[in-house]
Write a protein that holds these residues in place. Structure first.
Motif, PDB file in Angstrom:
ATOM      1  N   THR A 172       0.811  -1.223   0.000  1.00 40.97           N
ATOM      2  CA  THR A 172       0.000   0.000   0.000  1.00 40.97           C
ATOM      3  C   THR A 172       0.844   1.273   0.000  1.00 40.97           C
ATOM      4  O   THR A 172       0.317   2.371   0.149  1.00 40.97           O
ATOM      5  CB  THR A 172      -0.921   0.028   1.236  1.00 40.97           C
ATOM      6  OG1 THR A 172      -0.124  -0.107   2.424  1.00 40.97           O
ATOM      7  CG2 THR A 172      -1.932  -1.102   1.190  1.00 40.97           C
ATOM      8  N   LEU A 173       2.163   1.125  -0.174  1.00 35.23           N
ATOM      9  CA  LEU A 173       3.059   2.290  -0.121  1.00 35.23           C
ATOM     10  C   LEU A 173       2.769   3.297  -1.225  1.00 35.23           C
ATOM     11  O   LEU A 173       2.569   2.935  -2.376  1.00 35.23           O
ATOM     12  CB  LEU A 173       4.518   1.851  -0.259  1.00 35.23           C
ATOM     13  CG  LEU A 173       5.275   1.364   0.974  1.00 35.23           C
ATOM     14  CD1 LEU A 173       6.733   1.133   0.608  1.00 35.23           C
ATOM     15  CD2 LEU A 173       5.170   2.342   2.120  1.00 35.23           C
ATOM     16  N   ASP A 174       2.780   4.566  -0.852  1.00 37.58           N
ATOM     17  CA  ASP A 174       2.727   5.664  -1.812  1.00 37.58           C
ATOM     18  C   ASP A 174       4.107   6.316  -1.973  1.00 37.58           C
ATOM     19  O   ASP A 174       4.432   6.834  -3.041  1.00 37.58           O
ATOM     20  CB  ASP A 174       1.751   6.751  -1.350  1.00 37.58           C
ATOM     21  CG  ASP A 174       0.327   6.268  -1.352  1.00 37.58           C
ATOM     22  OD1 ASP A 174      -0.272   6.221  -0.262  1.00 37.58           O
ATOM     23  OD2 ASP A 174      -0.186   5.925  -2.434  1.00 37.58           O
ATOM     24  N   THR A 175       4.881   6.315  -0.875  1.00 38.17           N
ATOM     25  CA  THR A 175       6.144   7.036  -0.853  1.00 38.17           C
ATOM     26  C   THR A 175       7.234   6.192  -0.201  1.00 38.17           C
ATOM     27  O   THR A 175       7.039   5.643   0.885  1.00 38.17           O
ATOM     28  CB  THR A 175       6.012   8.367  -0.082  1.00 38.17           C
ATOM     29  OG1 THR A 175       4.946   9.139  -0.645  1.00 38.17           O
ATOM     30  CG2 THR A 175       7.301   9.170  -0.155  1.00 38.17           C
ATOM     31  N   GLN A 199       9.642  -5.601  -3.057  1.00 40.89           N
ATOM     32  CA  GLN A 199       8.272  -5.750  -2.566  1.00 40.89           C
ATOM     33  C   GLN A 199       7.473  -4.452  -2.561  1.00 40.89           C
ATOM     34  O   GLN A 199       6.305  -4.462  -2.160  1.00 40.89           O
ATOM     35  CB  GLN A 199       8.299  -6.332  -1.146  1.00 40.89           C
ATOM     36  CG  GLN A 199       8.988  -7.693  -1.071  1.00 40.89           C
ATOM     37  CD  GLN A 199       8.795  -8.362   0.269  1.00 40.89           C
ATOM     38  OE1 GLN A 199       7.687  -8.415   0.802  1.00 40.89           O
ATOM     39  NE2 GLN A 199       9.872  -8.877   0.834  1.00 40.89           N
ATOM     40  N   VAL A 200       8.088  -3.351  -2.977  1.00 43.01           N
ATOM     41  CA  VAL A 200       7.344  -2.087  -2.981  1.00 43.01           C
ATOM     42  C   VAL A 200       6.623  -1.924  -4.314  1.00 43.01           C
ATOM     43  O   VAL A 200       7.085  -2.431  -5.343  1.00 43.01           O
ATOM     44  CB  VAL A 200       8.287  -0.889  -2.719  1.00 43.01           C
ATOM     45  CG1 VAL A 200       8.949  -1.009  -1.357  1.00 43.01           C
ATOM     46  CG2 VAL A 200       9.342  -0.773  -3.807  1.00 43.01           C
ATOM     47  N   PRO A 201       5.489  -1.235  -4.342  1.00 43.26           N
ATOM     48  CA  PRO A 201       4.725  -1.056  -5.584  1.00 43.26           C
ATOM     49  C   PRO A 201       5.519  -0.288  -6.639  1.00 43.26           C
ATOM     50  O   PRO A 201       6.352   0.565  -6.318  1.00 43.26           O
ATOM     51  CB  PRO A 201       3.505  -0.235  -5.125  1.00 43.26           C
ATOM     52  CG  PRO A 201       3.422  -0.433  -3.653  1.00 43.26           C
ATOM     53  CD  PRO A 201       4.822  -0.618  -3.185  1.00 43.26           C
ATOM     54  N   ARG A 260      19.900   4.806  -8.407  1.00 42.22           N
ATOM     55  CA  ARG A 260      19.167   5.869  -9.098  1.00 42.22           C
ATOM     56  C   ARG A 260      18.574   5.346 -10.402  1.00 42.22           C
ATOM     57  O   ARG A 260      17.402   5.568 -10.700  1.00 42.22           O
ATOM     58  CB  ARG A 260      20.104   7.040  -9.381  1.00 42.22           C
ATOM     59  CG  ARG A 260      19.530   8.074 -10.322  1.00 42.22           C
ATOM     60  CD  ARG A 260      20.586   9.090 -10.749  1.00 42.22           C
ATOM     61  NE  ARG A 260      20.041  10.067 -11.680  1.00 42.22           N
ATOM     62  CZ  ARG A 260      20.705  11.128 -12.107  1.00 42.22           C
ATOM     63  NH1 ARG A 260      21.944  11.341 -11.711  1.00 42.22           N
ATOM     64  NH2 ARG A 260      20.146  11.976 -12.949  1.00 42.22           N
ATOM     65  N   ASP A 261      19.390   4.664 -11.197  1.00 40.25           N
ATOM     66  CA  ASP A 261      18.945   4.191 -12.506  1.00 40.25           C
ATOM     67  C   ASP A 261      17.831   3.159 -12.398  1.00 40.25           C
ATOM     68  O   ASP A 261      16.929   3.102 -13.254  1.00 40.25           O
ATOM     69  CB  ASP A 261      20.124   3.596 -13.277  1.00 40.25           C
ATOM     70  CG  ASP A 261      21.175   4.652 -13.620  1.00 40.25           C
ATOM     71  OD1 ASP A 261      20.838   5.849 -13.589  1.00 40.25           O
ATOM     72  OD2 ASP A 261      22.332   4.270 -13.888  1.00 40.25           O
ATOM     73  N   ASN A 262      17.877   2.337 -11.356  1.00 38.57           N
ATOM     74  CA  ASN A 262      16.909   1.248 -11.217  1.00 38.57           C
ATOM     75  C   ASN A 262      15.671   1.625 -10.418  1.00 38.57           C
ATOM     76  O   ASN A 262      14.653   0.929 -10.490  1.00 38.57           O
ATOM     77  CB  ASN A 262      17.578   0.035 -10.552  1.00 38.57           C
ATOM     78  CG  ASN A 262      18.680  -0.558 -11.404  1.00 38.57           C
ATOM     79  OD1 ASN A 262      18.559  -0.604 -12.623  1.00 38.57           O
ATOM     80  ND2 ASN A 262      19.757  -0.997 -10.772  1.00 38.57           N
ATOM     81  N   LEU A 263      15.749   2.709  -9.663  1.00 38.56           N
ATOM     82  CA  LEU A 263      14.693   2.992  -8.690  1.00 38.56           C
ATOM     83  C   LEU A 263      13.916   4.272  -8.974  1.00 38.56           C
ATOM     84  O   LEU A 263      12.722   4.352  -8.681  1.00 38.56           O
ATOM     85  CB  LEU A 263      15.332   3.079  -7.292  1.00 38.56           C
ATOM     86  CG  LEU A 263      14.431   2.808  -6.093  1.00 38.56           C
ATOM     87  CD1 LEU A 263      13.910   1.378  -6.130  1.00 38.56           C
ATOM     88  CD2 LEU A 263      15.218   3.039  -4.805  1.00 38.56           C
ATOM     89  N   LEU A 264      14.595   5.263  -9.543  1.00 37.59           N
ATOM     90  CA  LEU A 264      13.976   6.579  -9.676  1.00 37.59           C
ATOM     91  C   LEU A 264      13.468   6.843 -11.090  1.00 37.59           C
ATOM     92  O   LEU A 264      14.047   6.371 -12.063  1.00 37.59           O
ATOM     93  CB  LEU A 264      14.976   7.669  -9.278  1.00 37.59           C
ATOM     94  CG  LEU A 264      15.628   7.545  -7.895  1.00 37.59           C
ATOM     95  CD1 LEU A 264      16.565   8.712  -7.654  1.00 37.59           C
ATOM     96  CD2 LEU A 264      14.573   7.483  -6.805  1.00 37.59           C
TER      97      LEU A 264
END
Length: 384
Positions: free
Chosen positions: A152-155, A179-181, A201-205
């Motif tokens: 249910t994570l938004d941030t 496991q985060v959306p 940064r490249d994989n997450l943002l």
């Protein structure tokens, strides 16, 4: 981006602007000027900023504003996750959330979860927590016991990401991130921008706003550095002399090992100086108690190892002492950076034995600053 002189101009609600003023903050720091408006719009951020630059408030304030007006029904769920490297930092960040959440009409439930303490109370606290500040290992423990759900994570906030990687949390971080959306806002903060951070940064943002406030020299300029040349057997008495002779009231002393930390506390206490040690071998209760007493001014000396250095954030800390030098010049700068923060002057003292002289020259060269080394042979240490 041009400088902004007030929190009101950053897009914060009047309630939070008043809260910030009541907490004694007069104008935003550079990272807050850039990050707060961007977080409010939902944009991903890569913030490069040293500890003590004001980055915690740069994500706490806009996150609280974004979720304060949300009207939820039924069981609360985790909406914000902040990953941090140490227990102390988890407690510290959670306290900032809790402090400002108290001003809101619909307060958000915040909890900190970390290892070293019983997991059961944390499992209970997570049931209604919308904001969770966690160390990676304990969070995975809670997930494995079905006590934490990241769906249910938004941030997502990664605070001190470089330190998490240095402490060997890369695999655990990857397990959490898996496991985060996919649809979420991600805020990544680090003191440095190395290859590992670039990979994250490249994989997450997604199209992140890069904010680079990494200026270690700026804080060093506000620190009066000096050193004393001292034989090994006179080092302990010299430390006690300096504390008593200069009437120091709040001193953070850095050592290289837990054994040295504990021995130093014993000798300081025997000589009438209130002291406590804080390191990885201490229980969480002991670490929290020592840090709380030190911050409140009820403890004169806190003896620490580098492991927990980033969890110590005291705006007006007047003195740092290197009882033992760190291995790297980078760690030296980080240590002395505990003082001279938020535009306040500070003092950093290093005790240099003959064996330390060459290493200290390297530290000064890498730092780009010469530190005056005073003799101590003429100081009468009898009775110390």
């Amino acid at each position: 981006m041009t400088a902004t002189s007030s929190f009101a101009a950053l897009g914060l609600s009047q309630t939070l602007v008043d809260a910030v003023a009541e907490q004694g903050y007069t104008q935003p720091y550079p990272i807050q000027q850039q990050a707060i408006p961007a977080v409010l719009t939902g944009r991903d951020i890569l913030g490069i900023a040293k500890t003590g630059s004001g980055k915690t408030a740069s994500f706490v304030l806009p996150i609280l504003q974004r979720f304060a007006g949300r009207k939820g029904a039924g069981r609360r769920s985790m909406r914000v996750l902040v990953l941090v490297p140490t227990r102390e930092l988890a407690v510290q960040v959670a306290e900032v959330f809790q402090t400002f959440a108290e001003y809101l009409k619909t307060p958000l439930q915040t909890t900190a979860v970390f290892g070293g303490v019983s997991i059961n109370p944390q499992m209970i606290a997570l049931r209604n927590a919308e904001i969770v500040v966690a160390t990676p290992g304990r969070l995975l423990d809670l997930i494995s016991q079905n006590a934490a759900d990241l769906s249910t994570l938004d941030t997502l906030v990664l605070d001190e990401a470089d330190k998490m990687l240095e402490l060997g949390f890369a695999e655990e971080m990857n397990q959490v991130l898996a496991q985060v959306p996919q649809q979420r806002q991600t805020l990544l903060f680090s003191a440095t921008l190395g290859d590992a951070i670039q990979d994250i940064r490249d994989n997450l943002l997604r199209d992140p706003l890069l904010i680079d406030i990494a200026e270690p020299e700026q804080s060093i300029d506000q620190i009066h550095q000096l050193a004393y040349r001292v034989d090994l057997e006179r080092k302990g008495p010299l430390l006690r002399y300096l504390i008593k002779h200069n009437a120091m009231q709040q001193v953070l002393v850095f050592v290289s090992s837990t054994r040295t930390a504990d021995n130093l506390v014993v000798k300081l206490t025997k000589n009438g100086i209130q002291a406590a040690a804080i390191h990885g071998d201490k229980s969480q209760g002991a670490r929290t108690d020592a840090l709380t007493r030190f911050k409140a001014g009820k403890l004169t000396v806190l003896v620490a190892t580098d492991l927990i250095a980033r969890g110590i954030d005291i705006q007006q800390l007047p003195h740092v002492v290197n009882f033992e030098l760190p291995r790297s010049p980078k760690d030296y700068v980080h240590r002395i950076g505990r003082t001279g923060r938020a535009d306040a002057m500070g003092e950093a003292i290093s005790l240099i034995t003959p064996d330390d002289e060459h290493h200290f020259k390297i530290i000064q060269k890498k730092m780009g600053k010469r530190v005056e080394i005073l003799p101590s042979d003429d100081i009468n240490l009898q009775g110390y």
